[in-house]
Design a protein around this motif. Structure first.
Motif, PDB file in Angstrom:
ATOM      1  N   MET A   1       0.795  -1.098  -0.017  1.00 58.10           N
ATOM      2  CA  MET A   1       0.013   0.108   0.017  1.00 58.10           C
ATOM      3  C   MET A   1       0.920   1.205  -0.155  1.00 58.10           C
ATOM      4  N   ALA A   2       2.018   1.291   0.500  1.00 55.01           N
ATOM      5  CA  ALA A   2       2.743   2.226   0.714  1.00 55.01           C
ATOM      6  C   ALA A   2       3.382   2.769  -0.584  1.00 55.01           C
ATOM      7  N   SER A   3       3.855   1.631  -1.566  1.00 58.44           N
ATOM      8  CA  SER A   3       4.209   2.075  -2.852  1.00 58.44           C
ATOM      9  C   SER A   3       2.794   2.806  -3.834  1.00 58.44           C
ATOM     10  N   ILE A   4       1.915   2.004  -3.534  1.00 57.61           N
ATOM     11  CA  ILE A   4       0.854   2.588  -4.172  1.00 57.61           C
ATOM     12  C   ILE A   4       0.369   4.235  -3.982  1.00 57.61           C
ATOM     13  N   LEU A   5       0.331   4.498  -2.562  1.00 63.18           N
ATOM     14  CA  LEU A   5       0.192   5.831  -2.003  1.00 63.18           C
ATOM     15  C   LEU A   5       1.321   6.727  -2.444  1.00 63.18           C
ATOM     16  N   THR A   6       2.497   6.481  -2.413  1.00 62.43           N
ATOM     17  CA  THR A   6       3.621   7.017  -2.878  1.00 62.43           C
ATOM     18  C   THR A   6       3.257   7.515  -4.393  1.00 62.43           C
ATOM     19  N   ASP A   7       3.012   6.635  -5.329  1.00 59.28           N
ATOM     20  CA  ASP A   7       2.803   6.983  -6.570  1.00 59.28           C
ATOM     21  C   ASP A   7       1.545   7.869  -6.779  1.00 59.28           C
ATOM     22  N   VAL A   8       0.460   7.536  -5.908  1.00 59.40           N
ATOM     23  CA  VAL A   8      -0.650   8.471  -5.735  1.00 59.40           C
ATOM     24  C   VAL A   8      -0.235   9.844  -5.779  1.00 59.40           C
ATOM     25  N   HIS A   9       0.664   9.945  -4.735  1.00 65.79           N
ATOM     26  CA  HIS A   9       0.861  11.445  -4.093  1.00 65.79           C
ATOM     27  C   HIS A   9       1.863  12.180  -5.410  1.00 65.79           C
ATOM     28  N   LEU A  10       2.681  11.236  -5.762  1.00 64.94           N
ATOM     29  CA  LEU A  10       3.511  11.935  -7.101  1.00 64.94           C
ATOM     30  C   LEU A  10       2.661  12.250  -8.115  1.00 64.94           C
TER      31      LEU A  10
ATOM     32  N   GLN B   1      -4.744   8.739 -12.664  1.00 67.85           N
ATOM     33  CA  GLN B   1      -4.705   7.934 -11.436  1.00 67.85           C
ATOM     34  C   GLN B   1      -4.997   6.518 -11.674  1.00 67.85           C
ATOM     35  N   ASN B   2      -5.730   6.083 -12.570  1.00 68.19           N
ATOM     36  CA  ASN B   2      -6.081   4.926 -13.258  1.00 68.19           C
ATOM     37  C   ASN B   2      -4.521   4.128 -13.588  1.00 68.19           C
ATOM     38  N   GLN B   3      -3.886   4.650 -14.236  1.00 66.63           N
ATOM     39  CA  GLN B   3      -2.389   4.328 -14.554  1.00 66.63           C
ATOM     40  C   GLN B   3      -1.427   4.176 -13.266  1.00 66.63           C
ATOM     41  N   VAL B   4      -1.840   4.773 -12.276  1.00 65.67           N
ATOM     42  CA  VAL B   4      -0.999   4.338 -11.241  1.00 65.67           C
ATOM     43  C   VAL B   4      -1.590   3.098 -10.616  1.00 65.67           C
ATOM     44  N   LEU B   5      -2.831   2.791 -10.502  1.00 64.70           N
ATOM     45  CA  LEU B   5      -3.162   1.553  -9.931  1.00 64.70           C
ATOM     46  C   LEU B   5      -2.957   0.391 -10.823  1.00 64.70           C
ATOM     47  N   GLU B   6      -3.221   0.585 -12.280  1.00 66.61           N
ATOM     48  CA  GLU B   6      -2.838  -0.390 -13.100  1.00 66.61           C
ATOM     49  C   GLU B   6      -1.511  -1.091 -13.163  1.00 66.61           C
ATOM     50  N   ALA B   7      -0.600  -0.023 -12.907  1.00 65.95           N
ATOM     51  CA  ALA B   7       1.028  -0.315 -12.777  1.00 65.95           C
ATOM     52  C   ALA B   7       1.313  -1.168 -11.589  1.00 65.95           C
ATOM     53  N   HIS B   8       0.197  -0.926 -10.313  1.00 65.11           N
ATOM     54  CA  HIS B   8       0.466  -1.907  -9.206  1.00 65.11           C
ATOM     55  C   HIS B   8      -0.560  -3.120  -9.196  1.00 65.11           C
ATOM     56  N   HIS B   9      -1.130  -3.105 -10.473  1.00 65.11           N
ATOM     57  CA  HIS B   9      -2.401  -4.257 -10.837  1.00 65.11           C
ATOM     58  C   HIS B   9      -3.200  -4.423  -9.397  1.00 65.11           C
ATOM     59  N   VAL B  10      -3.754  -3.160  -9.233  1.00 60.78           N
ATOM     60  CA  VAL B  10      -4.903  -2.910  -8.355  1.00 60.78           C
ATOM     61  C   VAL B  10      -6.070  -2.209  -8.894  1.00 60.78           C
TER      62      VAL B  10
ATOM     63  N   GLN C   1     -10.386  -2.131  -5.246  1.00 64.52           N
ATOM     64  CA  GLN C   1      -9.394  -2.761  -4.172  1.00 64.52           C
ATOM     65  C   GLN C   1      -8.543  -1.696  -3.465  1.00 64.52           C
ATOM     66  N   PHE C   2      -8.181  -0.436  -4.168  1.00 68.97           N
ATOM     67  CA  PHE C   2      -7.811   0.706  -3.574  1.00 68.97           C
ATOM     68  C   PHE C   2      -8.409   1.163  -2.503  1.00 68.97           C
ATOM     69  N   ASN C   3      -9.791   1.564  -2.881  1.00 67.78           N
ATOM     70  CA  ASN C   3     -10.872   2.061  -2.139  1.00 67.78           C
ATOM     71  C   ASN C   3     -10.964   1.220  -0.848  1.00 67.78           C
ATOM     72  N   GLN C   4     -11.138  -0.089  -0.990  1.00 63.77           N
ATOM     73  CA  GLN C   4     -11.255  -0.924   0.336  1.00 63.77           C
ATOM     74  C   GLN C   4      -9.986  -0.969   1.269  1.00 63.77           C
ATOM     75  N   SER C   5      -9.017  -1.031   0.645  1.00 63.20           N
ATOM     76  CA  SER C   5      -7.653  -0.950   1.528  1.00 63.20           C
ATOM     77  C   SER C   5      -7.536   0.496   2.014  1.00 63.20           C
ATOM     78  N   LEU C   6      -7.891   1.508   1.437  1.00 58.45           N
ATOM     79  CA  LEU C   6      -7.934   2.687   1.841  1.00 58.45           C
ATOM     80  C   LEU C   6      -8.925   2.950   3.202  1.00 58.45           C
ATOM     81  N   PHE C   7      -9.977   2.404   2.813  1.00 57.59           N
ATOM     82  CA  PHE C   7     -10.959   2.338   3.998  1.00 57.59           C
ATOM     83  C   PHE C   7     -10.518   1.733   5.185  1.00 57.59           C
ATOM     84  N   TYR C   8      -9.950   0.523   4.942  1.00 58.45           N
ATOM     85  CA  TYR C   8      -9.452  -0.266   6.008  1.00 58.45           C
ATOM     86  C   TYR C   8      -8.319   0.368   6.777  1.00 58.45           C
ATOM     87  N   TYR C   9      -7.298   1.205   6.068  1.00 57.88           N
ATOM     88  CA  TYR C   9      -6.260   1.911   6.849  1.00 57.88           C
ATOM     89  C   TYR C   9      -6.775   3.041   7.341  1.00 57.88           C
ATOM     90  N   THR C  10      -7.945   3.692   7.032  1.00 55.91           N
ATOM     91  CA  THR C  10      -8.464   5.054   7.634  1.00 55.91           C
ATOM     92  C   THR C  10      -8.961   4.380   8.908  1.00 55.91           C
TER      93      THR C  10
END
Length: 82
Positions: free
Chosen positions: A1-10, A35-44, A48-57
């Motif tokens: 998740m850290a690498s995805i969020l890093t790329d999202v912020h970049l 934004q979708n390109q970031v998720l695709e690069a991470h195969h997410v 899935q991203f929204n569920q993970s983000l909800f979990y971590y929040t």
């Protein structure tokens, strides 16, 4: 998740720079595409991203740990540029 969020912020930072350069001519669809390109690069999927983000929040101590990692990665990237 850290690498995805890093790329999202970049990507968010890149979008903000592009908006300044193009005088806000960047459309919402351009933003979503990047934004979708970031998720695709991470195969997410967006779901899935929204569920993970909800979990971590709802598990803020884990989210804090992830953001500590993100900050370290971004600082390393910054140092490598300079």
């Amino acid at each position: 998740m850290a690498s995805i969020l890093t790329d999202v912020h970049l990507t968010d930072a890149k979008i903000k720079l592009l908006k300044k350069q193009k005088e806000n001519k960047l459309s919402q669809s351009d933003y979503l595409l990047m934004q979708n390109q970031v998720l695709e690069a991470h195969h997410v999927s967006q779901g899935q991203f929204n569920q993970s983000l909800f979990y971590y929040t709802t598990h803020t101590e884990r989210l804090d740990s992830i953001y500590s990692t993100i900050i370290k990665v971004l600082e390393e990237k910054k140092l490598s540029i300079h």
